[in-house]
Design an enzyme around this catalytic site. Structure first.
Site, short mmCIF file in Angstrom:
data_model
loop_
_atom_site.label_atom_id
_atom_site.label_comp_id
_atom_site.label_asym_id
_atom_site.label_seq_id
_atom_site.Cartn_x
_atom_site.Cartn_y
_atom_site.Cartn_z
N SER A 5 12.10 -24.05 -68.67
CA SER A 5 11.00 -23.89 -67.43
C SER A 5 9.50 -23.69 -67.77
O SER A 5 8.53 -23.68 -67.21
CB SER A 5 11.33 -22.60 -66.51
OG SER A 5 11.41 -21.38 -67.33
N SER A 136 14.60 -23.57 -83.75
CA SER A 136 14.43 -22.32 -84.72
C SER A 136 12.95 -22.13 -84.62
O SER A 136 12.17 -21.93 -83.65
CB SER A 136 14.65 -22.54 -85.93
OG SER A 136 14.80 -21.41 -86.87
N TYR A 150 13.48 -10.64 -85.22
CA TYR A 150 13.37 -12.06 -84.52
C TYR A 150 14.03 -12.99 -85.57
O TYR A 150 14.66 -13.86 -85.38
CB TYR A 150 11.94 -12.25 -84.27
CG TYR A 150 11.77 -13.72 -83.98
CD1 TYR A 150 12.06 -14.27 -82.64
CD2 TYR A 150 10.87 -14.71 -84.61
CE1 TYR A 150 11.73 -15.41 -82.33
CE2 TYR A 150 10.37 -15.97 -84.18
CZ TYR A 150 11.04 -16.43 -83.06
OH TYR A 150 10.51 -17.55 -82.62
N LYS A 154 16.69 -16.56 -85.74
CA LYS A 154 16.36 -17.99 -86.17
C LYS A 154 16.93 -18.52 -87.58
O LYS A 154 17.28 -19.89 -87.60
CB LYS A 154 14.60 -17.94 -86.15
CG LYS A 154 14.22 -17.78 -84.83
CD LYS A 154 14.55 -18.67 -83.68
CE LYS A 154 13.90 -18.57 -82.28
NZ LYS A 154 14.23 -19.67 -81.23
#
Length: 296
Positions: A5, A136, A150, A154
């Site tokens: 989106s 990633s 974070y 990834k």
């Protein structure tokens, strides 16, 4: 396209739609999905194209994700290309990040890619064709100050991609891991509000890319079946430096890694030295400021 989106996900959907694809957008916010659907439909190349919107949290309930993807395939046909782009970020010093943030990021960034992939892989195997993209980050190639919550999520995508590629390659299914740099998206703007000074200064050593440019590269690499997808000269160098035991698409790619590894490692060490210097300077300035406050 999960996370379709906004940001990179939306731009990937537009890029595919321009090439005549039927699109299924998956995200949580129904209103944003409908707005994006209208925007994408402006790029149609024929009257038959469809944009389907599904509002679901891909990180919560696997059975729900499986059901909605089954419904999507019943409407639009089997998935040729799955783009796992749903993701979120939290920045801050390790001890300052709420513990539940580590759990939430692992759920969204990792399981949010596992669940949709799990839901489509059997059909792809049956058809002996398919492309799967895991988005990633360059923070999934090297750990940086402020990204202790974070980066691991990834990095995890790469491990999944390498193991899965070995499983599905005989079925003519190809996995792509994309490592976009800092990209001008709503998520990046939100993340920048809470970035520690050290993280901001490190980020400023490279430029911010446009989402449209990143999307074009990812779609091109996915169609070609490339395992690594990187943007720009910094991205190319990082992909060589962190290639390790990753699969290669061609002998040429393998030779480039062998030839460039040494010199890129030297350049990389200079980068790491400059990052350490930034962190050290910030710490000294902070301690100096705190000392001055105590004196007053």
């Amino acid at each position: 396209v999960t996370g379709g989106s906004s940001g990179i996900g939306k731009c990937i959907a537009i890029e595919c739609y321009k090439q005549g694809a039927f699109i299924t957008l998956i995200a949580r916010d129904e209103n944003k999905l409908l707005q994006t659907k209208k925007e994408i439909e402006k790029y149609s190349v024929n009257d038959k194209q469809v944009v389907l919107c599904i509002s679901v949290d891909v990180s919560k309930d696997y059975e729900q994700v499986e059901n909605v993807l089954k419904q999507a395939q019943e409407k639009l046909g089997p998935v040729d290309l799955l783009v796992n782009c749903a993701g979120t970020s939290v920045t801050g010093k390790f001890e300052a990040i709420e513990v539940n943030s580590f759990e939430r990021l692992m759920a969204v960034n990792y399981l949010g890619s596992v669940y949709p992939t799990r839901a489509v892989i059997s059909t792809m195997k049956e058809r002996r064709m398919g492309r799967i993209v895991f988005v990633s980050s360059q923070a999934g190639q090297l750990g940086l100050f402020g990204y202790t919550a974070y980066s691991p999520t990834k990095f995890a995508l790469r491990g999944l991609a390498e193991a899965l590629q070995m499983e599905v390659k005989p079925y003519n299914i190809y996995i792509t891991v994309a490592y976009p740099p800092d990209t001008d998206t709503p998520g990046f703007a939100e993340e920048s509000k809470t970035k520690p000074l050290e993280t901001k200064l490190i980020s400023e050593t490279s430029s911010v890319c446009q989402a449209e440019q990143v999307a074009r590269v990812i779609v091109k690499d996915a169609i070609q079946g490339n395992f690594n997808s990187s943007v720009g000269s910094d991205g190319y160098m990082l992909s060589i430096l962190t290639s390790g035991m990753s699969p290669v698409t061609s002998i040429t790619e393998g030779l480039q890694q062998v030839v460039c590894m040494g010199i890129f490692r030297i350049i990389g060490l200079f980068y790491l030295g400059s990052f350490d210097s930034i962190v050290r300077r910030c710490m000294m300035q902070r301690e100096k400021s705190e000392s001055a406050d105590k004196t007053e």
